[in-house]
Design a protein around this motif. Structure first.
Motif, PDB file in Angstrom:
ATOM      1  N   ALA A 183      12.867  25.743  51.263  1.00 28.14           N
ATOM      2  CA  ALA A 183      12.463  24.419  51.630  1.00 28.14           C
ATOM      3  C   ALA A 183      13.553  23.365  51.836  1.00 28.14           C
ATOM      4  CB  ALA A 183      11.694  23.895  50.374  1.00 28.14           C
ATOM      5  N   GLY A 184      14.605  23.894  51.569  1.00 29.04           N
ATOM      6  CA  GLY A 184      15.730  22.762  52.278  1.00 29.04           C
ATOM      7  C   GLY A 184      16.110  21.972  51.243  1.00 29.04           C
ATOM      8  N   LYS A 185      15.569  22.082  49.899  1.00 31.53           N
ATOM      9  CA  LYS A 185      15.781  21.094  48.766  1.00 31.53           C
ATOM     10  C   LYS A 185      17.031  21.337  48.095  1.00 31.53           C
ATOM     11  CE  LYS A 185      10.739  20.431  47.948  1.00 31.53           C
ATOM     12  NZ  LYS A 185       9.718  20.846  46.904  1.00 31.53           N
ATOM     13  N   HIS A 186      17.558  20.316  47.142  1.00 32.42           N
ATOM     14  CA  HIS A 186      18.585  20.194  46.350  1.00 32.42           C
ATOM     15  C   HIS A 186      17.930  21.572  45.312  1.00 32.42           C
ATOM     16  CE1 HIS A 186      20.353  16.876  48.244  1.00 32.42           C
ATOM     17  NE2 HIS A 186      21.661  17.388  47.838  1.00 32.42           N
ATOM     18  N   TYR A 187      18.714  22.279  44.685  1.00 34.47           N
ATOM     19  CA  TYR A 187      18.117  23.225  43.821  1.00 34.47           C
ATOM     20  C   TYR A 187      19.242  23.427  42.735  1.00 34.47           C
ATOM     21  CZ  TYR A 187      20.709  26.487  46.899  1.00 34.47           C
ATOM     22  OH  TYR A 187      21.509  26.927  47.731  1.00 34.47           O
ATOM     23  N   GLY A 188      18.911  24.181  41.629  1.00 36.31           N
ATOM     24  CA  GLY A 188      19.816  24.535  40.277  1.00 36.31           C
ATOM     25  C   GLY A 188      19.739  25.859  40.273  1.00 36.31           C
ATOM     26  N   GLU A 189      20.309  26.201  39.123  1.00 37.80           N
ATOM     27  CA  GLU A 189      20.647  27.765  38.867  1.00 37.80           C
ATOM     28  C   GLU A 189      19.552  28.652  38.534  1.00 37.80           C
ATOM     29  OE1 GLU A 189      20.501  25.787  34.590  1.00 37.80           O
ATOM     30  OE2 GLU A 189      20.966  25.339  36.813  1.00 37.80           O
ATOM     31  N   LYS A 190      18.327  28.060  38.338  1.00 38.40           N
ATOM     32  CA  LYS A 190      17.011  28.959  38.299  1.00 38.40           C
ATOM     33  C   LYS A 190      16.626  29.714  39.387  1.00 38.40           C
ATOM     34  CE  LYS A 190      14.930  26.253  34.311  1.00 38.40           C
ATOM     35  NZ  LYS A 190      13.626  25.380  34.084  1.00 38.40           N
ATOM     36  N   VAL A 191      17.485  29.391  40.433  1.00 40.55           N
ATOM     37  CA  VAL A 191      17.170  30.431  41.600  1.00 40.55           C
ATOM     38  C   VAL A 191      17.438  31.691  41.373  1.00 40.55           C
ATOM     39  CG1 VAL A 191      17.551  28.440  43.330  1.00 40.55           C
ATOM     40  CG2 VAL A 191      19.305  29.950  42.582  1.00 40.55           C
ATOM     41  N   ASP A 192      18.484  31.863  40.494  1.00 42.76           N
ATOM     42  CA  ASP A 192      18.588  33.199  40.291  1.00 42.76           C
ATOM     43  C   ASP A 192      17.887  33.997  39.073  1.00 42.76           C
ATOM     44  OD1 ASP A 192      21.435  33.003  41.305  1.00 42.76           O
ATOM     45  OD2 ASP A 192      22.441  32.573  39.718  1.00 42.76           O
ATOM     46  N   VAL A 193      16.935  33.059  38.563  1.00 40.46           N
ATOM     47  CA  VAL A 193      15.815  33.576  37.759  1.00 40.46           C
ATOM     48  C   VAL A 193      14.965  34.116  38.553  1.00 40.46           C
ATOM     49  CG1 VAL A 193      14.286  33.209  35.616  1.00 40.46           C
ATOM     50  CG2 VAL A 193      16.812  32.278  35.616  1.00 40.46           C
ATOM     51  N   TRP A 194      14.722  33.264  39.606  1.00 44.56           N
ATOM     52  CA  TRP A 194      13.512  33.685  40.513  1.00 44.56           C
ATOM     53  C   TRP A 194      13.842  35.266  41.048  1.00 44.56           C
ATOM     54  CZ3 TRP A 194       8.923  31.388  42.416  1.00 44.56           C
ATOM     55  CH2 TRP A 194       8.498  32.189  43.592  1.00 44.56           C
ATOM     56  N   SER A 195      15.074  35.262  41.644  1.00 43.54           N
ATOM     57  CA  SER A 195      15.662  36.551  42.262  1.00 43.54           C
ATOM     58  C   SER A 195      15.345  37.829  41.316  1.00 43.54           C
ATOM     59  CB  SER A 195      16.779  36.340  42.801  1.00 43.54           C
ATOM     60  OG  SER A 195      17.161  35.376  43.677  1.00 43.54           O
ATOM     61  N   ALA A 196      15.763  37.567  40.077  1.00 44.44           N
ATOM     62  CA  ALA A 196      15.547  38.560  39.084  1.00 44.44           C
ATOM     63  C   ALA A 196      14.174  38.742  38.742  1.00 44.44           C
ATOM     64  CB  ALA A 196      16.443  38.164  37.628  1.00 44.44           C
ATOM     65  N   GLY A 197      13.184  37.768  38.687  1.00 42.51           N
ATOM     66  CA  GLY A 197      11.801  37.969  38.788  1.00 42.51           C
ATOM     67  C   GLY A 197      11.309  38.870  39.832  1.00 42.51           C
ATOM     68  N   VAL A 198      11.976  38.611  41.059  1.00 41.70           N
ATOM     69  CA  VAL A 198      11.174  39.323  42.218  1.00 41.70           C
ATOM     70  C   VAL A 198      11.780  41.069  41.824  1.00 41.70           C
ATOM     71  CG1 VAL A 198      11.823  40.017  44.566  1.00 41.70           C
ATOM     72  CG2 VAL A 198      11.534  37.749  43.829  1.00 41.70           C
ATOM     73  N   ILE A 199      12.967  41.187  41.320  1.00 40.88           N
ATOM     74  CA  ILE A 199      13.478  42.611  41.138  1.00 40.88           C
ATOM     75  C   ILE A 199      12.590  43.120  40.088  1.00 40.88           C
ATOM     76  CG2 ILE A 199      15.438  43.717  40.243  1.00 40.88           C
ATOM     77  CD1 ILE A 199      17.255  41.814  41.507  1.00 40.88           C
ATOM     78  N   LEU A 200      12.434  42.375  38.891  1.00 38.37           N
ATOM     79  CA  LEU A 200      11.508  42.871  37.988  1.00 38.37           C
ATOM     80  C   LEU A 200      10.022  43.473  38.439  1.00 38.37           C
ATOM     81  CD1 LEU A 200      10.532  43.667  34.956  1.00 38.37           C
ATOM     82  CD2 LEU A 200      10.307  41.253  34.828  1.00 38.37           C
ATOM     83  N   TYR A 201       9.340  42.562  39.236  1.00 33.48           N
ATOM     84  CA  TYR A 201       8.098  42.893  39.965  1.00 33.48           C
ATOM     85  C   TYR A 201       8.268  44.166  40.995  1.00 33.48           C
ATOM     86  CZ  TYR A 201       3.843  42.030  42.897  1.00 33.48           C
ATOM     87  OH  TYR A 201       2.672  42.093  43.338  1.00 33.48           O
ATOM     88  N   MET A 202       9.547  44.218  41.577  1.00 34.69           N
ATOM     89  CA  MET A 202       9.762  45.328  42.143  1.00 34.69           C
ATOM     90  C   MET A 202       9.798  46.664  41.707  1.00 34.69           C
ATOM     91  SD  MET A 202      11.996  43.985  45.306  1.00 34.69           S
ATOM     92  CE  MET A 202      11.902  45.463  46.437  1.00 34.69           C
TER      93      MET A 202
END
Length: 287
Positions: A183-202
């Motif tokens: 979305a082009g917003k400012h963001y924090g470190e929880k972007v890494d948690v999202w990515s790890a969640g995608v890996i868990l789903y996969m």
């Protein structure tokens, strides 16, 4: 290639190639010990942001690797007119992408063990004020003993130990990138948690939760964040596992779990939390 590098190390065969560079096997001329050499081609760093990331990669990598067994170690740095060269730990056990692609979904205890080790490595980075920003199976390696090691800090960014500094910039890989990044917003470190969640789903389903026929379509799916658990693939997945995925893939960042919260979730603590990064042979060699 740097004369100092060639003096100190014997360069062997190519092990892999990425967007900006190449990884080789190398050996210390003094001890004979094997390492990996990551050479970053400066001519490919045409975007100022990419050059900035490359310039600070070694510094950030050293910061998060010190005393952190879940991160690939970094040992030396060389630079010449053509490239930046990093001597890092050799991880001959391959990466998570190779282990899960084309195979059946992982049993829950194995997926929990991998998630626990991965998120512990991420949490250790976050404790030092660093976000990885490109967590994906290709960057999750296994060493000779089968221990998980997080690698490639070329996109990593400092956000401050108190979380006070927000980041910006579209970095990462389409399937794994968080919606606030797209979305082009400012963001924090929880972007890494999202990515790890995608890996868990996969790992539990063999498919990505958000995907499209192109990068643009995938980004659109990520922005919608319409998380589903198709019955045909999630029929045997426990409610606890799905609950954790929902909390990691929560579009509302304020409600998304932190890495520390993931490690305290009952599905992790009962299934894989005691394993973490010290566990050898994290995944069976048959995978």
């Amino acid at each position: 290639m740097s004369e100092a590098l060639k003096r100190d190390y014997e360069i062997g065969e190519e092990l892999g190639r990425g967007r900006f560079g190449t990884v080789f096997r190398c050996f210390s001329r003094e001890s004979g010990e094997p390492f990996a050499l990551k050479s970053i081609d400066k001519s490919l760093l045409t975007d100022p942001i990419d050059r900035e990331c490359a310039d600070r990669e070694a510094k950030i990598h050293r910061l998060v690797a010190a005393g952190n067994p879940g991160v690939v170690g970094i040992h030396e740095e060389y630079e010449d007119d053509a490239a930046i060269h990093l001597i890092i730990d050799l991880c001959p056990g391959g990466d998570l992408f190779d282990r899960i692609s084309g195979s059946a979904p992982l049993p829950e205890p194995e997926a929990a063990a991998v998630t626990a080790a991965l998120v512990e490595a991420i949490a250790a980075c976050h404790r030092r004020g660093v976000a990885h920003r490109d967590v994906k199976p290709d960057n999750v390696l296994f060493d000779l003993k089968g221990r998980l090691r997080l690698s490639d800090f070329g996109s990593a960014e400092w956000f401050g130990e108190d979380g006070g500094e927000e980041m910006r910039g579209l970095v990462g890989t389409p399937y794994y990138v968080a919606p606030e990044v797209v979305a082009g917003k400012h963001y924090g470190e929880k972007v890494d948690v999202w990515s790890a969640g995608v890996i868990l789903y996969m790992m539990l389903s063999g498919m990505a939760p958000f995907y499209g026929e192109s990068a643009a379509e995938t980004f659109e799916a990520v922005l919608r964040s319409n998380l589903r658990f198709p019955t045909r693939v999630f029929r045997s997945v426990s409610p606890g596992a799905k609950d954790l995925i929902r909390r990691m893939l929560c579009k509302d960042v304020s409600r998304r779990f932190s890495a520390e919260q993931v490690l305290r979730h009952p599905w992790i603590t009962s299934s894989g939390g005691s394993i973490l990064v010290e566990q050898e042979n994290l995944l069976p060699s048959s995978l």
